[in-house]
Design an enzyme around this catalytic site. Structure first.
Site, PDB file in Angstrom:
ATOM      1  N   GLU A  31      32.111  38.670  34.973  1.00  9.52           N
ATOM      2  CA  GLU A  31      31.419  39.251  36.124  1.00  9.52           C
ATOM      3  C   GLU A  31      30.548  40.406  35.665  1.00  9.52           C
ATOM      4  OE1 GLU A  31      34.258  40.256  39.158  1.00  9.52           O
ATOM      5  OE2 GLU A  31      35.093  38.233  39.234  1.00  9.52           O
TER       6      GLU A  31
ATOM      7  N   HIS B  57      32.801  38.603  44.165  1.00 14.63           N
ATOM      8  CA  HIS B  57      33.993  39.454  44.169  1.00 14.63           C
ATOM      9  C   HIS B  57      33.925  40.462  45.318  1.00 14.63           C
ATOM     10  CE1 HIS B  57      37.396  40.642  41.224  1.00 14.63           C
ATOM     11  NE2 HIS B  57      37.731  40.979  42.452  1.00 14.63           N
TER      12      HIS B  57
ATOM     13  N   ARG C 256      42.365  35.491  40.679  1.00 15.77           N
ATOM     14  CA  ARG C 256      41.757  35.647  39.361  1.00 15.77           C
ATOM     15  C   ARG C 256      41.209  34.298  38.904  1.00 15.77           C
ATOM     16  NH1 ARG C 256      41.696  40.163  40.519  1.00 15.77           N
ATOM     17  NH2 ARG C 256      42.610  41.984  39.469  1.00 15.77           N
TER      18      ARG C 256
END
Length: 325
Positions: free
Chosen positions: A272, A291, A243
């Site tokens: 994001e 990601h 994270r």
């Protein structure tokens, strides 16, 4: 028979590579995909999903108390992933919503391998050197200098499902000295792989390479701040597939500019999607990927299968697995 409406929220991969999973859901009820801003309010999110009683959800947006307080009947929220920090599980339970996640082992190898892949690309300047070739700048090759990881001291922060696999790859793949930090460390595993269980300050002051694999909670948010960066060996490399919020953004930018951190590879961002005006994306010592740590065929297939099975089991009144609320 009860009527079911299924919402797929902010997932760019579900059903894309395994359309048969989507077809199985369509046999159960109406299926619709949604893309919301990460910071959409809970009330607006609930309004937009009015009538949908099953949700398959990505890592964003946040399904907070306000969402559950304003949502009409929601039977199931199936996370298309192993984390659930974007879901208020207490509020979900209070409103009768079952929340499930993907079993940890499904993502283990894919995410761990990507943590190491990004780390090595960062250290060996793979992306930079490829761009040089594309720009007919082969002569710049001597500027793309990295280090050997073999024999170095590596530190893994968070040694659960994924972190333990990262640790194994770095330990046995690179003959590294392995330092680990985890309040719930499996001592038998640590002994088996030859890991040294240490405190965070010791790890930071001795590691040449650091992998962040801790879960995000109240104690781990902004785990690395100015003080922690001041303890690090000059020239350390850091990889993060956990994270973004484990690191204070301004602190790592200062550490990079001061030369404390030689490079930072991250597959996770505070917001994001992030764009090319973000200071991380613009920084020459930071490698940002969108990601994609779970984007291995085997992993995505397993994640999708779990979510579909959740829905099928729900409507058949069968027990659900990996329930968190």
């Amino acid at each position: 028979m009860k009527s079911y409406k299924i919402a797929i929220v902010n997932s760019s991969s579900f059903g894309k590579y395994f359309p048969q999973q989507l077809e199985r859901l369509k046999k159960i009820g109406e299926v619709e995909s949604f893309v919301f801003d990460n910071d959409i309010s809970g009330k607006d999110l609930a309004k937009a999903l009015n009538g949908f009683n099953i949700i398959i959800a990505s890592v964003r947006p946040f399904f907070n108390k306000e969402f559950f307080d304003n949502k009409d009947e929601l039977l199931l929220l199936s996370r298309h992933g192993i984390g659930f920090n974007n879901v208020d599980v207490v509020a979900a339970k209070a409103h009768g919503t079952v929340v499930t996640i993907v079993p940890a082992l499904v993502e283990r190898d894919a995410v761990a391998e990507n943590a190491v892949a990004n780390l090595m690309a960062l250290i060996r300047r793979t992306v930079d050197s490829q761009e040089a070739v594309k720009n007919n700048e082969w002569s710049k090759r001597a500027t793309f200098l990295g280090i050997n990881v073999t024999g170095k001291t590596v530190g893994v922060v968070g040694c659960g499902n994924i972190g333990s696999r990262v640790a194994e790859i770095l330990k046995f793949g690179y003959n590294a000295r392995l330092l680990v930090v985890d309040p719930k460390i499996d001592q038998a595993w640590a002994k088996k792989v030859g890991a040294e269980v240490v405190d965070l300050d010791y790890l930071l002051s001795h590691a040449d390479v650091i992998s962040l694999n801790a879960s995000l909670n109240e104690t781990s948010k902004n785990l690395l701040k100015d003080r922690e960066f001041s303890l690090m060996k000059k020239g350390v490399y850091i990889t993060n597939t956990a994270r973004a919020e484990l690191i204070e953004q301004d602190a790592i930018l200062k550490a990079l500019d001061a030369g404390i951190v030689a490079g930072y590879a991250t597959d996770v961002m505070y917001s994001e999607p992030s764009f090319n005006d973000h200071p991380f994306v613009k920084h020459s010592k930071i490698l940002v990927t969108p990601h994609t740590s779970a984007y291995a065929i085997e992993c995505l297939q397993g994640m999708g299968e779990k979510c579909v099975a959740d829905v099928e089991n729900l409507i058949s009144n069968k027990p659900l697995e990996s329930v968190v609320s």
